[in-house]
Write an enzyme that holds these catalytic residues in place. Structure first.
Site, short mmCIF file in Angstrom:
data_model
loop_
_atom_site.label_atom_id
_atom_site.label_comp_id
_atom_site.label_asym_id
_atom_site.label_seq_id
_atom_site.Cartn_x
_atom_site.Cartn_y
_atom_site.Cartn_z
N GLU A 180 2.00 88.78 82.52
CA GLU A 180 0.87 89.35 81.75
C GLU A 180 -0.47 88.96 82.67
O GLU A 180 -1.28 89.87 82.75
CB GLU A 180 0.51 88.69 80.51
CG GLU A 180 1.92 88.83 79.55
CD GLU A 180 2.34 90.25 79.24
OE1 GLU A 180 1.38 91.06 79.56
OE2 GLU A 180 3.40 90.68 79.07
N HIS A 183 -0.54 91.71 85.26
CA HIS A 183 -0.95 92.80 84.84
C HIS A 183 -2.60 92.85 84.98
O HIS A 183 -3.16 93.91 85.09
CB HIS A 183 -0.41 92.93 83.36
CG HIS A 183 0.92 93.56 82.78
ND1 HIS A 183 1.26 94.57 83.79
CD2 HIS A 183 1.74 93.49 81.99
CE1 HIS A 183 2.39 95.06 83.31
NE2 HIS A 183 2.74 94.39 82.28
N HIS A 189 4.34 97.72 85.80
CA HIS A 189 5.86 97.16 85.91
C HIS A 189 6.60 97.86 87.05
O HIS A 189 6.45 98.98 87.48
CB HIS A 189 6.68 97.84 84.47
CG HIS A 189 5.94 96.87 83.40
ND1 HIS A 189 5.80 97.70 82.10
CD2 HIS A 189 6.14 95.71 83.22
CE1 HIS A 189 5.35 96.72 81.40
NE2 HIS A 189 5.38 95.57 81.80
#
Length: 293
Positions: A180, A183, A189
């Site tokens: 996370e 991200h 991804h």
């Protein structure tokens, strides 16, 4: 490493001078995600302080970031964070100077805080990224556990930016907070990268109909010269969003022994290479590099 960042704050030093800019701010095109990027997170069950850590079973939430009700399972910009804007953001950026101010909700038990801090330390130790406790910064991340699932936006979208790690599943594996946080730093991804069709086959007949959009290729994504990596902490498992228990992602190329799709134990060498090319080099090379994982 995070103790050093606290020292900077206490001494009132300029982070811009103490930690100089290594590369220009990079803009990420979010248009590939469409309106599905924005939504209202679902509330988790009320948090109850526990005297001892709860343990998720091996079957429960083995890959919790894949089981969320959000785009690609764990990508979300809460509508509340953009409610004061005339229109939703269509781009995000890297974090200037590689500095990410953060706050962690006081509702996390200490063992979970320790897991999150270890994830931050790992990223810091492998790059020029610096996580600092939030004080007065306008743009920062707020790590919560009040909502359902593990989720984050991709890149810096501005203002208070929520990152959710629902307990106990999202802190059970050390690699989930790492996933996370990457991200947050701008990583998509792995299986949605624009070069993925040279490395994997997406088996459409095994994917739940409502989740086909989760495999959409990001045509505008930037590779930063790093080759596709089955062992990336950003790669989903072989059976992600499967309707029948059969694989939805099948490797085309030979994998090194021990390389697992969907591993959440560590950051891979290619993840480190990508991170450093995004943030820590004065010039980003376009020459592909191969790394072993």
């Amino acid at each position: 490493m995070y103790r050093i960042s606290v020292l900077f704050v206490l001494l009132g030093l300029s982070l811009t001078n103490a930690y100089p800019l290594h590369s220009p701010v990079i803009i990420f095109d979010l248009s590939v995600y469409g309106k599905a990027l924005f939504g209202q997170p679902k509330l988790a069950e009320p948090y109850v302080l526990r005297t001892q850590p709860r343990v998720a079973s091996d079957e429960e939430d083995e890959h919790p970031e894949e089981s969320g009700d959000y785009l690609e399972g764990d990508i979300l910009v809460p509508e509340s964070s953009i409610s004061m804007r005339s229109s939703p953001p269509r781009v995000s950026t890297t974090w200037p100077n590689g500095v990410v101010p953060y706050e962690i909700s006081t509702t996390f038990p200490q063992d979970d805080v320790d897991t999150i801090m270890r994830a931050m330390e790992l990223i810091q130790n492998k790059s020029c990224i610096l996580f600092i406790p939030h004080t007065t910064e306008k743009n920062y991340i707020s790590i919560t556990n009040q909502y359902k699932g593990c989720w984050s936006a991709v890149g810096r979208i501005g203002d208070k930016q929520e990152v959710n790690l629902q307990l106990p599943a999202c802190t059970k594996k050390f690699g989930t907070p790492v996933h996370e946080l990457l991200h947050v730093l701008g990583f998509p991804h792995e299986q949605n990268r624009n070069i993925r069709d040279d490395f994997v086959v997406i088996v459409n007949q095994n994917i739940k109909a409502d989740f086909m959009k989760n495999f959409k290729i990001d045509e505008h994504g930037q590779d930063f010269g790093v080759i596709y990596d089955y062992g990336s902490v950003m790669h989903y498992s072989q059976k992600a969003f499967s309707i029948n228990g059969d694989p939805t992602i099948v490797a085309i190329k030979k994998r090194e022994p021990g390389v697992e799709m969907g591993q959440r134990t560590n950051i891979s060498d290619s993840d480190v290479a990508r991170l450093n090319r995004m943030y820590c080099e004065t010039e980003t090379s376009s020459t592909p590099i191969s790394v072993e994982t």
